[in-house]
Design an enzyme around this catalytic site. Structure first.
Site, mmCIF file in Angstrom:
data_model
loop_
_atom_site.group_PDB
_atom_site.id
_atom_site.type_symbol
_atom_site.label_atom_id
_atom_site.label_comp_id
_atom_site.label_asym_id
_atom_site.label_seq_id
_atom_site.Cartn_x
_atom_site.Cartn_y
_atom_site.Cartn_z
ATOM 1 N N THR A 26 -24.307 -3.531 82.130
ATOM 2 C CA THR A 26 -24.286 -4.835 82.804
ATOM 3 C C THR A 26 -24.487 -6.009 81.840
ATOM 4 O O THR A 26 -25.307 -5.936 80.936
ATOM 5 C CB THR A 26 -25.407 -4.878 83.857
ATOM 6 O OG1 THR A 26 -25.222 -3.765 84.736
ATOM 7 C CG2 THR A 26 -25.392 -6.174 84.650
ATOM 8 N N GLY A 46 -32.658 -1.274 81.364
ATOM 9 C CA GLY A 46 -33.903 -0.510 81.458
ATOM 10 C C GLY A 46 -34.271 0.089 80.113
ATOM 11 O O GLY A 46 -33.406 0.563 79.375
ATOM 12 N N GLU A 59 -26.508 1.027 90.038
ATOM 13 C CA GLU A 59 -25.585 2.164 90.120
ATOM 14 C C GLU A 59 -24.457 1.882 91.134
ATOM 15 O O GLU A 59 -23.958 2.797 91.787
ATOM 16 C CB GLU A 59 -26.321 3.450 90.522
ATOM 17 C CG GLU A 59 -27.382 3.882 89.545
ATOM 18 C CD GLU A 59 -26.797 4.536 88.293
ATOM 19 O OE1 GLU A 59 -25.654 5.027 88.370
ATOM 20 O OE2 GLU A 59 -27.481 4.534 87.263
HETATM 21 C C1 LIG Z 1 -34.109 -3.456 88.155
HETATM 22 C C2 LIG Z 1 -32.715 -3.339 87.627
HETATM 23 C C3 LIG Z 1 -32.426 -2.370 86.701
HETATM 24 C C4 LIG Z 1 -31.143 -2.268 86.153
HETATM 25 N N1 LIG Z 1 -30.913 -1.371 85.163
HETATM 26 C C5 LIG Z 1 -29.717 -1.412 84.518
HETATM 27 C C6 LIG Z 1 -29.496 -0.619 83.348
HETATM 28 O O1 LIG Z 1 -30.390 0.100 82.878
HETATM 29 N N2 LIG Z 1 -28.282 -0.702 82.722
HETATM 30 C C7 LIG Z 1 -27.280 -1.500 83.222
HETATM 31 O O2 LIG Z 1 -26.224 -1.509 82.625
HETATM 32 N N3 LIG Z 1 -27.461 -2.272 84.313
HETATM 33 C C8 LIG Z 1 -28.656 -2.250 84.959
HETATM 34 N N4 LIG Z 1 -28.856 -3.056 86.059
HETATM 35 C C9 LIG Z 1 -27.780 -3.928 86.518
HETATM 36 C C10 LIG Z 1 -27.174 -3.432 87.820
HETATM 37 O O3 LIG Z 1 -26.386 -2.322 87.571
HETATM 38 C C11 LIG Z 1 -26.370 -4.599 88.446
HETATM 39 O O4 LIG Z 1 -27.305 -5.516 88.928
HETATM 40 C C12 LIG Z 1 -25.468 -4.132 89.560
HETATM 41 O O5 LIG Z 1 -24.416 -3.426 89.018
HETATM 42 C C13 LIG Z 1 -24.911 -5.299 90.403
HETATM 43 O O6 LIG Z 1 -24.334 -6.258 89.615
HETATM 44 P P1 LIG Z 1 -24.766 -7.777 89.740
HETATM 45 O O7 LIG Z 1 -26.257 -7.826 89.736
HETATM 46 O O8 LIG Z 1 -24.054 -8.503 88.678
HETATM 47 O O9 LIG Z 1 -24.278 -8.221 91.161
HETATM 48 P P2 LIG Z 1 -22.866 -8.904 91.494
HETATM 49 O O10 LIG Z 1 -21.799 -7.988 91.113
HETATM 50 O O11 LIG Z 1 -22.872 -10.281 90.968
HETATM 51 O O12 LIG Z 1 -22.966 -8.950 93.071
HETATM 52 C C14 LIG Z 1 -23.647 -10.020 93.732
HETATM 53 C C15 LIG Z 1 -23.284 -9.973 95.192
HETATM 54 O O13 LIG Z 1 -21.886 -10.173 95.329
HETATM 55 C C16 LIG Z 1 -21.329 -9.210 96.133
HETATM 56 N N5 LIG Z 1 -19.999 -8.836 95.654
HETATM 57 C C17 LIG Z 1 -19.606 -8.640 94.381
HETATM 58 N N6 LIG Z 1 -18.334 -8.248 94.347
HETATM 59 C C18 LIG Z 1 -17.905 -8.166 95.609
HETATM 60 C C19 LIG Z 1 -16.678 -7.802 96.235
HETATM 61 N N7 LIG Z 1 -15.636 -7.422 95.536
HETATM 62 N N8 LIG Z 1 -16.606 -7.826 97.568
HETATM 63 C C20 LIG Z 1 -17.671 -8.193 98.296
HETATM 64 N N9 LIG Z 1 -18.846 -8.541 97.769
HETATM 65 C C21 LIG Z 1 -18.969 -8.529 96.446
HETATM 66 C C22 LIG Z 1 -22.245 -8.020 96.091
HETATM 67 O O14 LIG Z 1 -22.211 -7.306 97.298
HETATM 68 C C23 LIG Z 1 -23.610 -8.639 95.838
HETATM 69 O O15 LIG Z 1 -24.250 -8.841 97.054
HETATM 70 C C24 LIG Z 1 -30.127 -3.136 86.603
HETATM 71 C C25 LIG Z 1 -30.422 -4.090 87.568
HETATM 72 C C26 LIG Z 1 -31.706 -4.234 88.057
HETATM 73 C C27 LIG Z 1 -32.002 -5.327 89.014
#
Ligand SMILES: Cc1cc2nc3c(=O)[nH]c(=O)nc-3n(C[C@H](O)[C@H](O)[C@H](O)COP(=O)(O)OP(=O)(O)OC[C@H]3O[C@@H](n4cnc5c(N)ncnc54)[C@H](O)[C@@H]3O)c2cc1C
Ligand SMILES: Cc1cc2nc3c(=O)[nH]c(=O)nc-3n(C[C@H](O)[C@H](O)[C@H](O)COP(=O)(O)OP(=O)(O)OC[C@H]3O[C@@H](n4cnc5c(N)ncnc54)[C@H](O)[C@@H]3O)c2cc1C
Lengths: 638, 638
Positions: free
Chosen positions: A183, A222, A472
């Site tokens: 991410t 993480g 995930e």
């Molecule tokens: C505590 C924590 C630990 C994590 N650990 C890791 C890690 O170790 N390694 C790593 O790589 N990542 C990690 N992540 C990242 C995590 O994988 C991402 O937060 C997740 O993939 C969602 O991406 P985003 O936060 O950018 O949300 P976004 O993709 O920005 O989504 C935001 C909102 O938009 C909506 N949305 C997005 N696209 C669409 C669509 N096409 N249609 C409808 N709705 C949509 C979603 O439903 C969501 O509600 C971690 C995150 C957290 C909070």
């Protein structure tokens, strides 16, 4: 009435957990023996007491727990014997992070439980370990998952022999704590939009890792803020092209990047690490942000299972296109999703058990001049908790099935199986974690003020679990993958292709359900059918089939004017409903199968009751669909 | 992209809050100017951009904020100017408790804002203060509420002149921090079941306060663990009867009991205080448990507005029965409930604003070869957030109406008005807090990973607000009071009585709606009607009327075999649905009125849009009811 005791008591996914649960269930059908002398604690005889079900608890628990009960018990016993390793309520973030690392090290080095070897070879055992570990502290479960599923899993599944040889032991024994850095600040769900680059330099035979702008900073990683020494970094592979001195973008690949000195833990040159700070939950996990400034790594650090670069900068791959390679890579990472679905059911079980138990003991109000009644006697309380209890059984069997399919996939690498597990894991992860998230809130509320005491665990479970809906794979995004897969299958059918196993019912449904009058209503009035599994499954599948058929037609129509992306978005809620309905159909089918396969008659009878509750509650809630085939007039459904 | 900034920025319920909100709304209808140079941050032109609504923001914000904007701004400015008084993320429980006390003291003694004087004399101002304070830190809002509404309010509302004279200044200036000690370990919702006793001793002219068993320990008492010096203790008044040397139980009364030494803060003799420890949220409030062992207090400490004891142990009251006195007492405590409903809307506003703003800025995925789209462009995201935005406006007007009725009641003490405010506050508190609790979770999830950063506030808001569903009356219990009140009105109608103002529509509906064909369906197909407020209100009221009529019939039927308590429980979910439906009808009616009364045309047009969204979303979600008058066959509805 000691809240501490309740909390402790529920935290063991040990041999007795299933039997305790079914005991609770049966208690609901029969009065509890008065457990306290005080008069207002005598229970009213419940109206249904006469129907008490006798269940052979040992058989039931054996049937449900399966093979990995021993290792789960061992884990629970180990942590019980070590008060120094138990997470105190109200621990600070920094203490919690250090404690989590100590817990993990103790598990591996003192209890000698080494999860890494099971990641590929015995996933069922691996997931059983994570369930038990998660019940000790959800942060610990995630920390373990980052180390072994994500960081370790990426090395094993995306790398080749040389990587396994070099890193296996260090990952296994925690000498090499690592991160999974996919991410970025601007890209979470849309992984293909990642902007970090890995440019090959043929002169030094190295890749140069770069963060081109702030939006490309790896975020939420993480293990990055404190403990990680390595990271699997996902970046666009940039190769020089010899003809015109330009470069070409080969798409996202994974690279092993050392981030901290193995001995001093100092951040390595060119790497900048920020702390993501306090989170809503999971504060035992040290999430961080990573920025790379021309960080050079040897060519060997490319995890090269699906694509490789030769010393002279030539790209080779067994897979023909960027998209195929990308899909293959993501396909290998599906284990994390399976693990989350499985673990989420574990939290649902803990939470429902606490809430149902408490609701049996807690009494409030009653008929005039009579003792107060157990709050579980209130229709509203039953309505909140009993479908949740049924769902926890349903999800248990469904996620067991998922783990089994996933294990098969890991052995056979059959392409159809990979696709099937992908969609199944997406659907179950999204459905189960959304359900559990809501349920944790409902359970707190159902327990009134005492549910708000931190020691009773609803708060930390909810806060820690909350993000299961997002990482995930965000649930809303995953459910669209399920819908897309269904539509693909639907199209294939009309083009004469074969349906995958899980989806098989759609063939039947297309041929039968939709050509006949609504099968549910036709039979609704005769109550005999209500407990017939075929009736129940028909109802679920009928709904899915109708949704599939109708959304396919709407997509066709809208794509003419709006294009594919626009049409999809126009039908998005409809598509999400379809994915949900399909996932419910799969869950019910697996539950019915599990009831059928249960060898002990008394357990079978109990499970059957719970399965009926699961099925009928859903049918009831969606009665509108069944009563009204033309429920939503097409012109309103835009 | 600085999460800190978003959080800070949203925390001011100041002059600009409403205008910022409507700006957001209008932004949704028009493209945002590109705010960052990076190409993927350019927004796609939204399809509806042509319809952009021009709103006079000053008029709208003046209309919405009303008179108490000044004091709210003053509060926000004060805390902004004092970084030492801002609650840091991740503060420990003990530090948080001390900080909250310091914040409260600074508000009163340094900012010279003294809320206590408004509790009775200007409730609208008092609630405006609590809204602003709650946006600084929810714990602080509750700590303030405990001191002034609960402890202070009980002295003013249940006591008489002598109590006011003795305690007013100390409560007002915080020399006398105090508690409201009603709930016991075994009795929360069922207040009439309290077991603490206050026995009159005519020899010493004192009451003796006793905790007869563990279940009677006062539990969860705010301000008790650390800061409280006094407590209003609710206990059964026990009087000696002269004839047979026995005693008689006069029902629950309230008594002022000193619990800590005014100077040393030492716990007083006979009083045992336990700390309730960490909670899911609100850890800035020091909840404790109180046990009394023959604690003697002067006779004057009985809060004697509704019942008094003379020196020779004679009981006098203007009210004839225990139940009437109990109802009068609880009637005076309804202010806390009004405050929670009002404050809950404030948190909904903060949360929706953060989520909508972020969803406009965040981009993810898009059509091939085009920039990514704002996530608010996804149908699913709109579906999650837009009804929530509409609800926050709807609740704003509904709770303003509640505050106005409550203020009238405080002036006039009209019996009908008391009953009306009681039911209205029960319905709105329960409905709004349940809705906000769910919305806070949805907002976190809608913001993906960044929603999980503690600094973005969804976590603390959810955790702190969660218990709003439970305290000051558990929502499931309150909704039953609404239903009971409706049934009483329904019966009265058939006995020729008058309906209270809020319920008035039921008269009409009984006469018209139910005797005609379903008015909604009859007009559904012509889209002109959809935006007609009369159509919308008819739909809501039709549903309520049907639910009322049908549940009344079911109750009559079942009470023959099950008795009143059993019949009520048999129909409980139906009753809860009725209460919900009625509350929604009231909310819509008030929203429509507010649109109608808005003096500025452009604001009125904007509000009208939002009101339509509110109404039509509900009608749409419940379309089954309208399409099917005999939706649930009576024989299935048992
Ligand atoms: C505590 C924590 C630990 C994590 N650990 C890791 C890690 O170790 N390694 C790593 O790589 N990542 C990690 N992540 C990242 C995590 O994988 C991402 O937060 C997740 O993939 C969602 O991406 P985003 O936060 O950018 O949300 P976004 O993709 O920005 O989504 C935001 C909102 O938009 C909506 N949305 C997005 N696209 C669409 C669509 N096409 N249609 C409808 N709705 C949509 C979603 O439903 C969501 O509600 C971690 C995150 C957290 C909070
Ligand atoms: C943080 C906090 C602060 C508090 N501060 C104070 C304070 O300062 N002073 C004070 O006196 N109290 C205080 N309380 C106590 C609070 O008022 C009670 O928790 C509340 O009244 C609910 O009572 P209970 O917890 O006993 O829940 P219960 O009454 O036991 O309810 C438990 C569950 O049973 C259900 N239930 C109960 N009766 C029925 C029924 N008839 N029909 C259907 N369902 C039913 C409820 O819906 C609920 O889900 C506080 C509590 C907390 C957690």
């Amino acid at each position: 009435m000691n809240p501490n005791q309740t909390a402790e008591d529920e935290s063991h996914p040990s041999i007795t957990a299933a039997s305790r649960r079914i005991q609770r269930l049966s208690l609901h059908l029969t009065p509890l023996p008065p457990s306290q002398p005080s008069p207002q604690l005598n229970m009213l005889t419940c109206a249904k007491a006469a129907n008490k079900l006798e269940v052979d608890k040992v058989s039931l628990s054996t049937y449900m727990r399966g093979e990995n009960r021993d290792i789960q018990e061992k884990i629970v016993e180990f942590f019980e014997s070590r008060p120094d390793l138990q997470t105190p309520v109200g621990v600070s973030m920094n203490e919690h992070r250090e404690l989590c690392m100590r817990q993990l090290v103790a598990l591996v080095r003192e209890a000698k439980i080494k999860p890494f070897r099971y990641v590929v070879d015995d996933p069922a055992k691996y997931f059983a370990i994570t369930e038990a570990i998660g019940s000790i502290d959800v942060s610990l479960g995630i920390k373990l998952g980052v180390q072994f599923s994500l960081w370790g899993g990426s090395v094993l599944n995306l790398g080749t022999e040389k990587h396994r040889d070099k890193y296996f032991d260090g990952i296994d024994n925690l000498d090499y704590p690592g991160c999974f850095a996919m991410t970025e600040l601007h890209h979470g769900s849309n992984v293909q939009g990642l902007q970090t680059t890995a440019t090959f330099d043929p002169v030094t035979d190295e890749f140069i890792i770069d963060t081109p702008n702030d939006g490309a900073i790896k975020w939420w990683i993480g293990n990055a803020a404190v403990h990680g020494k390595f990271a699997t970094v996902f970046a666009k592979l940039i190769l020089p092209t010899h003809d015109s001195r330009k470069v070409s973008d080969m798409g996202v690949h994974a690279f092993i990047v050392p981030i901290r000195d193995l001995n001093t833990l100092q951040t390595l040159p060119g790497i900048e690490i920020h702390d993501c700070g306090h989170k809503v939950g999971l504060n035992g996990v040290d999430n961080g942000a990573l920025r790379f400034r021309s960080v050079r790594i040897p060519r060997d650090n490319l995890l090269n299972r699906f694509g490789d670069v030769s010393q002279d900068g030539k790209y080779t791959s067994s897979l023909p296109t960027i998209n195929k390679r990308f899909a293959a890579m993501l396909g290998e990472l599906v284990g994390g999703r399976v693990g989350l679905a499985y673990a989420s059911v574990g939290f649902l079980k803990i939470s429902v058990t606490i809430a149902v138990r408490y609701s049996l003991l807690r009494q409030q109000f009653g008929p005039p001049e009579q003792p107060e009644v157990s709050i579980l006697d209130y229709q509203s309380q039953q309505h909140k908790l009993m479908p949740m209890l049924a769902s926890s059984y349903a999800f248990h069997f469904a996620t067991q099935y998922l783990v089994q399919k996933y294990s098969e996939m890991k052995k056979m690498h059959d392409e159809q199986l990979v696709a099937d597990v992908h969609a199944l894991s997406a659907g179950l992860k999204a459905y189960v974690t959304s359900y559990t998230a809501k349920s944790l809130s409902t359970c707190r509320e159902a327990c009134g003020g005492h549910g708000y005491a931190a020691v009773n665990r609803f708060g930390s479970l909810r806060n820690d679990h909350d993000i299961f809906q997002t990482f995930e794979g965000d649930n809303t995004v995953l459910m669209q993958q399920v819908a897309a897969d269904l539509l693909k299958q639907y199209k294939d059918k009309f083009q004469g292709g074969t349906l995958s196993v899980t989806w098989n019912y759609l063939r039947e449904s297309m041929n039968t359900y939709l050509s006949q009058p609504n099968p549910i209503i036709a039979r609704w009035e005769s109550a005999d059918h209500l407990r017939d599994p075929k009736f129940q499954l028909d109802a679920f599948r009928y709904r899915t089939s109708r949704l599939l058929q109708s959304v396919a037609a709407r997509l066709r129509k809208h794509s003419k004017t709006l294009g594919t992306f626009g049409a999809w978005n126009r039908c998005l809620n409809h598509l999400l409903l379809l994915a949900e309905s399909h996932t419910e159909s799969v869950i019910l089918a697996k539950f019915i199968e599990a009831v059928h396969n249960c060898p002990d008659a008394s357990s079978r009878a109990a499970l059957k009751l719970v399965c009926d509750l699961y099925a009928l509650d859903h049918i009831w809630n969606d009665i509108g669909t069944y009563r009204n085939v033309d429920y939503v007039a097409p012109n309103k459904a835009k």
